[in-house]
Scaffold this motif. Sequence first.
Motif, short mmCIF file in Angstrom:
data_model
loop_
_atom_site.label_atom_id
_atom_site.label_comp_id
_atom_site.label_asym_id
_atom_site.label_seq_id
_atom_site.Cartn_x
_atom_site.Cartn_y
_atom_site.Cartn_z
N GLY A 11 55.46 22.91 59.71
CA GLY A 11 54.87 24.15 59.72
C GLY A 11 54.50 24.72 61.11
N TRP A 12 54.11 25.67 61.29
CA TRP A 12 53.68 26.50 62.42
C TRP A 12 51.97 26.83 62.31
CZ3 TRP A 12 56.04 26.39 66.96
CH2 TRP A 12 57.45 26.26 66.92
N TYR A 13 51.20 26.46 63.30
CA TYR A 13 49.92 27.02 63.43
C TYR A 13 49.58 27.81 64.52
CZ TYR A 13 48.86 23.64 59.37
OH TYR A 13 49.06 23.00 58.39
N ARG A 14 48.55 28.53 64.65
CA ARG A 14 48.30 29.37 65.57
C ARG A 14 46.83 28.98 66.19
NH1 ARG A 14 49.34 34.34 63.69
NH2 ARG A 14 47.36 34.76 63.02
N GLN A 15 46.59 28.85 67.25
CA GLN A 15 45.21 28.67 67.72
C GLN A 15 45.05 29.61 69.19
OE1 GLN A 15 45.53 24.76 70.16
NE2 GLN A 15 43.48 24.23 69.24
N PHE A 59 40.25 25.65 69.89
CA PHE A 59 39.82 26.61 68.64
C PHE A 59 40.54 25.78 67.37
CE2 PHE A 59 37.61 30.53 70.25
CZ PHE A 59 37.26 30.14 71.38
N ARG A 60 39.90 26.60 66.39
CA ARG A 60 40.48 26.32 65.26
C ARG A 60 42.29 26.46 64.93
NH1 ARG A 60 38.32 28.84 59.79
NH2 ARG A 60 39.26 30.65 60.85
N ARG A 61 42.78 25.66 64.37
CA ARG A 61 44.08 25.71 64.28
C ARG A 61 44.53 26.53 62.87
NH1 ARG A 61 46.51 20.01 66.56
NH2 ARG A 61 45.99 20.47 68.82
N GLU A 62 45.10 27.73 62.76
CA GLU A 62 45.14 28.21 61.47
C GLU A 62 46.70 28.47 61.15
OE1 GLU A 62 41.62 31.54 61.93
OE2 GLU A 62 43.63 31.98 62.48
N THR A 118 48.85 37.20 68.83
CA THR A 118 48.68 36.48 70.12
C THR A 118 48.11 34.92 69.70
OG1 THR A 118 48.73 38.26 71.37
CG2 THR A 118 47.56 36.28 72.50
N GLY A 119 48.74 34.02 70.65
CA GLY A 119 47.76 32.69 70.58
C GLY A 119 48.93 31.48 71.07
N ILE A 120 48.61 30.18 70.85
CA ILE A 120 49.29 29.32 71.04
C ILE A 120 49.75 28.63 69.55
CG2 ILE A 120 49.25 26.65 71.94
CD1 ILE A 120 46.68 27.30 73.31
N TYR A 121 51.21 28.55 69.59
CA TYR A 121 51.80 28.37 68.26
C TYR A 121 52.19 26.86 68.78
CZ TYR A 121 51.87 32.94 66.54
OH TYR A 121 51.37 34.39 66.08
N LEU A 122 51.67 25.90 67.39
CA LEU A 122 51.76 24.65 67.21
C LEU A 122 52.58 24.18 66.32
CD1 LEU A 122 48.38 25.02 68.19
CD2 LEU A 122 49.12 22.76 69.19
N CYS A 123 53.61 23.32 66.50
CA CYS A 123 54.31 22.69 65.24
C CYS A 123 53.76 21.49 64.78
CB CYS A 123 55.86 22.43 65.83
SG CYS A 123 56.86 21.63 64.78
N LYS A 124 53.74 21.38 63.40
CA LYS A 124 53.45 20.41 62.78
C LYS A 124 54.12 19.64 62.07
CE LYS A 124 49.27 18.82 59.77
NZ LYS A 124 48.07 19.10 59.05
N TYR A 125 54.09 18.42 61.80
CA TYR A 125 55.21 17.64 61.22
C TYR A 125 54.40 16.79 60.35
CZ TYR A 125 58.47 13.87 59.74
OH TYR A 125 59.28 12.86 59.06
N SER A 126 54.59 16.83 58.90
CA SER A 126 53.63 16.16 58.02
C SER A 126 54.56 15.33 56.92
CB SER A 126 52.79 16.97 57.21
OG SER A 126 52.10 17.59 57.93
N THR A 177 53.34 26.43 72.03
CA THR A 177 54.10 27.50 73.02
C THR A 177 53.56 28.59 72.88
OG1 THR A 177 56.21 28.33 73.19
CG2 THR A 177 55.70 27.97 71.03
N GLN A 178 53.48 29.40 74.02
CA GLN A 178 52.60 30.53 73.93
C GLN A 178 53.10 31.68 73.66
OE1 GLN A 178 49.00 30.92 74.89
NE2 GLN A 178 48.96 32.92 74.44
N VAL A 179 52.33 32.36 72.86
CA VAL A 179 52.91 33.98 72.49
C VAL A 179 52.01 34.74 72.78
CG1 VAL A 179 53.62 35.49 70.37
CG2 VAL A 179 54.52 33.00 70.42
N THR A 180 52.35 35.57 73.60
CA THR A 180 51.28 36.76 74.19
C THR A 180 51.96 38.22 73.60
OG1 THR A 180 50.57 35.52 75.87
CG2 THR A 180 49.94 37.88 75.89
N VAL A 181 51.18 39.00 73.06
CA VAL A 181 51.66 40.25 72.43
C VAL A 181 50.71 41.54 72.86
CG1 VAL A 181 52.38 41.82 70.45
CG2 VAL A 181 52.69 39.22 70.28
N SER A 182 51.23 42.31 73.68
CA SER A 182 50.34 43.33 74.24
C SER A 182 50.92 44.57 73.80
CB SER A 182 50.48 43.29 75.95
OG SER A 182 51.64 43.40 76.32
#
Length: 117
Positions: free
Chosen positions: A35-39, A44-47, A91-99, A111-116
Amino acid sequence: QVQLVESGGDSVQTGSSLTLSCTASGNIVGTNTMGWYRQILPGFRREVVAAIASDGATNYDNDVRGRFTISRGDTEGAMNLRMTNLEVKDTGIYLCKYSPSWGVPTWGRGTQVTVSS
């Protein structure tokens, strides 16, 4: 042990599209969820944004449903997130998670995603 490598983050304008990729290597078990989580910021909390099980079942956060598509790649351990119609709130840091179905989950470095606008 599993290692994760993420790629695809970028700085883009609203309405743009990006594809994030995550590749898991090492001791991958057949039954797992990726999955992908955004921080917003480090610490900060990972959603959860989206997740996909090894049987193909997917789950999306309501904010991205219809705009993002998560999929498994052609090779074992590969997973992609196609993001369209990006908004500033994405916008945020997108983290991959393997479970794995058993054992300890593994997180990527992000990996950083920035949307302006």
